[in-house]
Design an enzyme around this catalytic site. Structure first.
Site, mmCIF file in Angstrom:
data_model
loop_
_atom_site.group_PDB
_atom_site.id
_atom_site.type_symbol
_atom_site.label_atom_id
_atom_site.label_comp_id
_atom_site.label_asym_id
_atom_site.label_seq_id
_atom_site.Cartn_x
_atom_site.Cartn_y
_atom_site.Cartn_z
ATOM 1 N N ASP A 128 0.780 -1.109 -0.206
ATOM 2 C CA ASP A 128 -0.144 -0.084 0.318
ATOM 3 C C ASP A 128 0.712 1.073 0.107
ATOM 4 O O ASP A 128 1.997 0.981 0.519
ATOM 5 C CB ASP A 128 -1.266 -0.219 1.250
ATOM 6 C CG ASP A 128 -2.579 1.183 0.997
ATOM 7 O OD1 ASP A 128 -2.109 1.419 -0.044
ATOM 8 O OD2 ASP A 128 -3.043 1.220 2.202
ATOM 9 N N ASP A 142 -2.980 7.552 -3.401
ATOM 10 C CA ASP A 142 -4.857 7.615 -3.844
ATOM 11 C C ASP A 142 -5.474 8.170 -2.645
ATOM 12 O O ASP A 142 -4.890 8.436 -2.248
ATOM 13 C CB ASP A 142 -5.789 6.298 -4.267
ATOM 14 C CG ASP A 142 -5.481 5.633 -3.376
ATOM 15 O OD1 ASP A 142 -4.774 4.733 -2.776
ATOM 16 O OD2 ASP A 142 -6.558 4.970 -2.860
ATOM 17 N N ALA A 197 -11.182 2.433 0.744
ATOM 18 C CA ALA A 197 -12.040 3.304 1.453
ATOM 19 C C ALA A 197 -13.339 3.334 1.853
ATOM 20 O O ALA A 197 -14.683 3.133 2.420
ATOM 21 C CB ALA A 197 -12.545 4.810 0.306
ATOM 22 N N CYS A 218 -13.916 -24.886 16.992
ATOM 23 C CA CYS A 218 -13.005 -24.917 15.714
ATOM 24 C C CYS A 218 -12.192 -25.866 15.910
ATOM 25 O O CYS A 218 -11.752 -26.359 17.361
ATOM 26 C CB CYS A 218 -12.064 -23.871 16.012
ATOM 27 S SG CYS A 218 -10.731 -23.132 14.961
ATOM 28 N N CYS A 234 -8.741 -25.794 14.662
ATOM 29 C CA CYS A 234 -6.883 -25.599 14.131
ATOM 30 C C CYS A 234 -6.564 -25.763 15.286
ATOM 31 O O CYS A 234 -6.642 -26.438 16.697
ATOM 32 C CB CYS A 234 -7.200 -24.116 14.377
ATOM 33 S SG CYS A 234 -6.754 -23.118 15.086
ATOM 34 N N CYS A 249 -7.322 -24.061 18.864
ATOM 35 C CA CYS A 249 -7.723 -24.351 19.776
ATOM 36 C C CYS A 249 -8.334 -26.084 19.984
ATOM 37 O O CYS A 249 -8.329 -26.367 21.030
ATOM 38 C CB CYS A 249 -9.137 -24.291 18.688
ATOM 39 S SG CYS A 249 -9.475 -22.606 18.362
#
Length: 475
Positions: free
Chosen positions: A88, A123, A194, A277, A279, A282
């Site tokens: 960015d 921008d 934005a 979860c 994962c 978890c």
């Protein structure tokens, strides 16, 4: 060709985006890396599922130490990664603080010199609900800077990619104008900017209007990035509207506030007794164990979970596209919040765009509620049945599949030729028995149009009691 589309469903697509540091499969999630904060190091992101990341070139540029390292070792050397990195330009800081200490030319050249895979111009991200004249002036300056970035980028040989931001605040005419200008600029990625203030305040419908408006204008040959969209509860929704790239700082920001991401919303650690979860985080810890940990350690673990669950949802979206089941996934996901339902209903105003992109042949149609009535398959069926050639003087249309007829009635789809009762979409539609009245109303309108088209023929209707409520006929 920098971007190749290999599968489509709704307006979503699986694509391959070629960059100097490898090919990225879209839809893709780009974790945000702050080069000043060593939270989850960039080189560890691949193990969670990342194929690409995004960082802020303005932060690097403003730090003398980071700037010198980036110019000497390159962006990838600075971060210690070999995967593609998008940058960015400082527009976020411009939106928050009102000014930045760099020009568009300086930051675009800097991104090229440090080897960013996707360069972004500086921008002007006009906030939501700005005055139209303010947004118009900001957009004119943004377009000027994009054209300047195009010239600078071309001078560096085009090895890396150029992102073209789409601005215009919440004014759809300006977003459309921005998209039209972006089509004429030699860039590689369209970036809808934005929208973070809208996402943060759950104005998902406004974001949907913006995305659908610009998608109706933008060439499909380039991927679309939705800046700041990083919560897994919105991936399916906006992917179905044509977004290819998402980026997330949410995984870290939410974790530092003990907030736990799921595809159905955000949970607070203090309210959890069990982790929903599987994962690694978890499975290895309980909520109570995390609550007892030192804050920094706890935040790191929650952030890891947030990454795991976010990339899991991206893969789920991809599989839904492959299976032509993205509509079903979206209709499931929007049940998590009423504002998501509201956002999805915006597609009613963009049906021509949706129909243009959605594949016409699929395997199955699961009816999951009133939102299923917005699918292009229904509208497409209504139009195509009007073109069916009928040679008989009398046409028999029945709501009972056990009665011999030329055509049959099905909720939502309306008139279905007998020979297509086993074909997609109407013949492959799975519906529950007590389907909503709206499905019959849509079907009845299709029947009315069919009867009007064949008003020179005798039409005999065989209707059960429920169909009679929606079809205005006499015995």
């Amino acid at each position: 060709m920098r971007f190749e589309i290999v599968a489509k469903d709704a307006m979503g697509r699986i694509g391959r985006l070629q960059t100097p540091h490898g090919t990225v499969e879209t839809p893709a999630l780009l974790p945000v890396i702050n080069p000043n904060i060593d939270f989850i190091p960039a080189h560890e992101l691949r193990k969670y599922g990342a194929e690409m990341m995004i960082t802020n070139s303005y932060i690097i540029y403003r730090s003398r130490n980071l700037r010198e390292k980036a110019l000497k070792k390159g962006l990838h050397g600075l971060l210690g990664v070999d995967m593609p990195v998008m940058t960015d330009s400082g527009s976020f800081q411009l939106m928050v603080y009102g000014d930045v200490e760099v020009t568009n030319e300086e930051i675009v050249r800097f991104q090229n010199e440090i080897g960013s895979d996707i360069v972004t111009p500086l921008d002007i991200p006009t906030p939501p609900d700005a005055e139209h004249e303010t947004a118009r002036k900001d957009l004119e300056e943004t377009i000027r800077r994009e054209r300047e970035a195009e010239e600078i980028h071309e001078s560096y040989g085009h090895e890396n990619l150029l992102s073209i931001p789409i601005q215009g605040s919440t004014h759809l005419d300006l977003r459309r104008r921005s998209a039209e200008a972006a089509n004429s600029i030699n860039g590689d990625v369209f970036a809808v900017g934005a929208v973070v203030p809208l996402l943060d305040t759950y104005r998902f419908s406004d974001v949907a209007k913006i995305v659908l408006t610009v998608k109706s204008v933008l060439t499909p040959a380039r991927p679309v990035h939705l800046f700041g969209a990083g919560h897994p509860m919105i991936f399916a929704l906006y992917a179905a509207m044509g977004v290819d790239l998402f980026d997330s700082a949410a995984y870290a920001l939410f974790a530092k506030d003990d907030r736990y991401l799921t595809p159905r919303g955000t949970l607070k650690l203090e309210e959890l007794q069990y982790f929903p979860c599987s994962c690694p985080v978890c499975l290895s810890h309980t909520p109570e164990e995390l609550r007892r940990m030192e804050k920094g350690v706890r935040a790191r673990l929650i952030a890891e979970h947030n990454l795991y669950v976010s990339f899991e949802e991206i893969r789920r979206v991809k599989q839904a596209i492959k299976n032509n089941e993205l509509f079903e996934l979206v209709e499931n996901r929007i049940r998590a919040h009423p504002y998501l339902v509201q956002a999805w209903r915006e597609i009613r105003n963009f049906m021509d765009v949706m129909e243009r992109h959605d594949p016409s042949m699929k395997r199955v149609f699961f009816y999951l509620g009133k939102e299923s009535l917005y699918r292009p398959a229904i509208r497409r069926h209504h139009e195509r049945v009007l073109n069916v050639k009928v040679d008989k003087d009398e046409i028999v249309i029945s709501s009972d599949p056990g009665v011999k007829a030329d055509f049959y009635l099905r909720p939502a789809f309306g008139v279905v030729p007998a020979e297509l009762m086993e074909s997609y979409p109407a013949g492959h539609a799975e519906m529950y028995d007590d389907v909503e009245d709206e499905a019959y109303e849509v079907a009845a309108e299709g029947l009315r149009r069919f009867m009007e088209k064949h008003r020179d023929r005798r039409i005999r209707l065989v209707l059960d009691d429920r169909w009679r409520r929606f079809v205005n006929v006499q015995d």
